[in-house]
Design an enzyme around this catalytic site. Sequence first.
Site, short mmCIF file in Angstrom:
data_model
loop_
_atom_site.label_atom_id
_atom_site.label_comp_id
_atom_site.label_asym_id
_atom_site.label_seq_id
_atom_site.Cartn_x
_atom_site.Cartn_y
_atom_site.Cartn_z
N GLU A 120 -19.59 -75.46 47.80
CA GLU A 120 -19.83 -76.79 47.25
C GLU A 120 -18.73 -77.23 46.28
OE1 GLU A 120 -22.84 -76.57 43.49
OE2 GLU A 120 -23.61 -75.98 45.43
N HIS B 191 -37.59 -71.47 51.60
CA HIS B 191 -37.96 -72.73 50.98
C HIS B 191 -39.18 -73.36 51.66
CE1 HIS B 191 -33.75 -72.18 49.75
NE2 HIS B 191 -34.16 -72.73 48.64
#
Length: 760
Positions: A608, A697
Site C-alpha cells: 500500500e 474477516h
Amino acid sequence: MIKTHNLGFPRIGSHRQLKFALESYWRGNINENDLQQLGQTLRQAHWQLQDDLDYLPVGDFSFYDHVLDTSALVGNLPSRSDAGASSLDRYFQVARGQSHATSHCQHVAAGEMTKWFDTNYHYIVPEFDANSSFELHATNLIAQIEQAKLQHKNIKPVILGPVSYLWLGKTKDNSDKLHLLDDLVAIYEQLLIKVAEHGVEWVQIDEPILVTELDSTWQQAFKYTYFLLNKAPVKLLLTSYFGELKENLHLACELPVAGLHIDAINAYDEIKQVVDWLPAHKVLSLGVINGRNIWKTDLNATLDWLEPLQARLKDRLWLAPSCSLLHVPVDLGSEDALDPEIKSWLAFAVQKLAELNIIATALNAGRGQVAEQLLENTLAIQSRTQSQRVHKLAVQTRLASLDINIAQRQNPYQQRVKLQQQRFNFPLFPTTTIGSFPQTPEIRQARKQFRVGEINAERYQTFIRQQIKFAIAEQEAIGLDVLVHGEAERNDMVEYFGQQLEGYTFSDLGWVQSYGSRCVKPPIIYGDIARAKAMTVETAVYAQSLSDKPVKGMLTGPVTMLNWSFVRDDQPRSDTCLQLALAIRDEVIDLEKAGINIIQIDEAALREGLPLRQSQWQAYLNWAVRSFKISANGVRDETQIHTHMCYSEFNDIIAAIADMDADVITIETSRSDMELLDVFNEFDYPYEIGPGVYDIHSPNIPSVDQIVSLMNKAAERIPAERLWVNPDCGLKTRAWVEVKPALAAMVTASQRLREQASIR
C-alpha cells in the site's frame, strides 16, 4: 468570494458509534430500524460539524464501504447474494459473507477486499462479467439528500465516478470491463436527473484513477463518459486526489464538467498549469488542507501562494481538504491526555475544517480578521520546527555509520532451507496461524483496567500469562505445527510496538476506519525512532516454555510500522523507515539469543506504500525492501524468518517480495479463490509460502473440502514441499467459537493433503 466544501467526513463517529452499532446489528441485538436511526443521527451530527462550509457533502456516509455502496446504487451486487433478502441484508452478505446472527439469509462468499489506492482503507472490489447489467437503486442516497436539506441550504452529493468504478472492479470471466461502460453511464445519467429533481445543483463525482497511469483506452473512456454526462441537469465537480495528474492533467482540464478539484498537497507543482489550462467558465477547487495526515497546516505560508490565485480566479476558486477526511480521526478536542506541546502541532478532521475556514476568511475579508488564529498557528509551526524532542543525535549517528552489508543474510535461501529442515523437521503442509487470537471482552476489560490503574502491573501480567497459556493449549489440542502466543497483550500490531519506541506518541480516540466496523488508531511518529529495551522477548520465552513445538516470535515490520502510522513530514519517509528497521532488528536479534527460532515480521502494508504511478515504484521498493532486510537479516541461517502480507494485489511486485529474502511468506488468497497465485505460473518464487485458506474477516467457518480444494489449486502452481496451510490473517476480530472449528478444519485438511501426497 471563496467557497469552501469538503470531499467527505469520517463515518465512524467521534466515539466509534457506527462500529458498535454495526456489531450489535450483526449479532442480532438491534434491528435494521435501530441501525438506520443511528446512521441518521451520525450524519446529522457530522453535518453540524461542517455547518460553516458553503457546500455540505452528502452520500459520503456508509454502513461499510463507499465502493460497495456504489455497487448497490447501480444494482451490481453479486448474484450469489440472496435476491429475496432485504437490500441491507444483501449488502452485508457481500461485505462479510452473512448479514446478522438472526437472519435466515444464506451464507455466501464475501466480496474480495483490497486497499483503496495507497491508503490503509479497504474497499469491496466490484465484480463484473460479460453479462453484467445495471439498475438504479437511489433510495438511500435520496434519503440522505432530503435529510441534509433540512439542515443546510447548499448540499453536494458525493458519488464515485463510473470510469473509476469500472477500473477498480474485476471481471470474473476475463471480459473487457469497458464493454459495460455504455450501460453503466446510462444509470449515472438517470441518477443525475433524479438528484436534480430533488433540488441538487452541484454533484461531486470522484474519479481518483486520474492520478494513475492510464492508457489511451481509459483516457478515451473519460472523454466519452463525460460527453454524455454533460447533458445532465446538474453541475459536476470532477474530483481527483492522492497524487499528481501528470499526463492526465490536460484531459482533466478539458473534460466537459463545471469544475475540477485537484489535490494541492500532492499536486502542488501542477497548480500553475491547471490555472492556465482550465477554461474560464470552470471552477477550480484546490485541496489545500492535508486530508491524509494530522499535522497542522502552515496557514500563513498557504495564504502566501493562494492570494495571487484568488486575485486571478476570484469566485471561480473553491477550497477544500485534499481528499476525504475519512483517513484522519474525528476531533482532536477530545484528546486530553496528549502532551500539550505535541498536541499543538496536530489537526484532526474538525480542526482541519476550522483551518479551512480561517483560510477562506482571510482570503475573503483579509488576514486581519483572523490575526489571532494566524498567530497561534505560526507559534505552533515554529514550536515543532525548533523542538529538541524531534531529533536525536544517537539515532542520526547510528544511521550514518551503517555497515554496507547489514541487509544480507549469511547465506542464500537454498543453503538456509536445508539447515532449517534439519532443525524443525516439519511434515508436508505444515499448519500455523498468522499471530493473533480472539481479543475477548475479558482481555479488553483487563487491558482497560490496567490502563486506568484499576489493576496493577503484576496482576495484569498474571492475566496475560493465563491467556497465553490458554492459547498454547488450544493450539496443541487442535494440532497445529507452529504455534503463536496469541498477542493478548497487544491492542494493535503497530501501536503496541510504538508505545515502546522513542519518537512515537498516541491518541486516545484517534480512530480511523479501515473497513466496515474495523477501526485502527494509528500512532503518531513525531521524532527520531529508537528502541530503549526489549519489547517482546519475555513474552515469547514464556510462550515457548509451554510447548515442545516451535512458537513464533511476532513482530511488526518497519514498512508496516511506517505506513500504518501518521508519519512526520519533516524528513523523507525512507529515513524514518530505516530508523524503524534498526529498532526492529535489535528486537529480532534479542529474540534469537533468547532461543526463539522462528520469527515472523509482518509487512502487511508493504504494497500500500507503493506510489500510484508504476514508474515511481522501484524507488519506493528499493528502500522498503532494504528496510525489511535490515530488520530481519541479523540472524543465523538456522533461524526461520516469516513475513505476512494481507489484502493487496501483490502479483505486480512479486520480484520485490522475493527480494525480501524471507524464508516463509503468508498471504491472503481465499477471497480471490487463489487467483492471486496465478503469478506463480510465470514467476519462479523460490521460497516457502502459506496461501490463506479461509477468510478471517467473515464469520463463515470453512469446510475441510473447501480448504483442500484451495490448497490443491495452490499446489498446481507451487511445489507441495514449499506450501504452508494458514488463515488469511490474524484472528483477533473473531470469536473462539468460530476460530476453533475453523482451525480444526484446517488441520484435518492438511492431514488429508498429506495422505493425497503419499498416494501420488
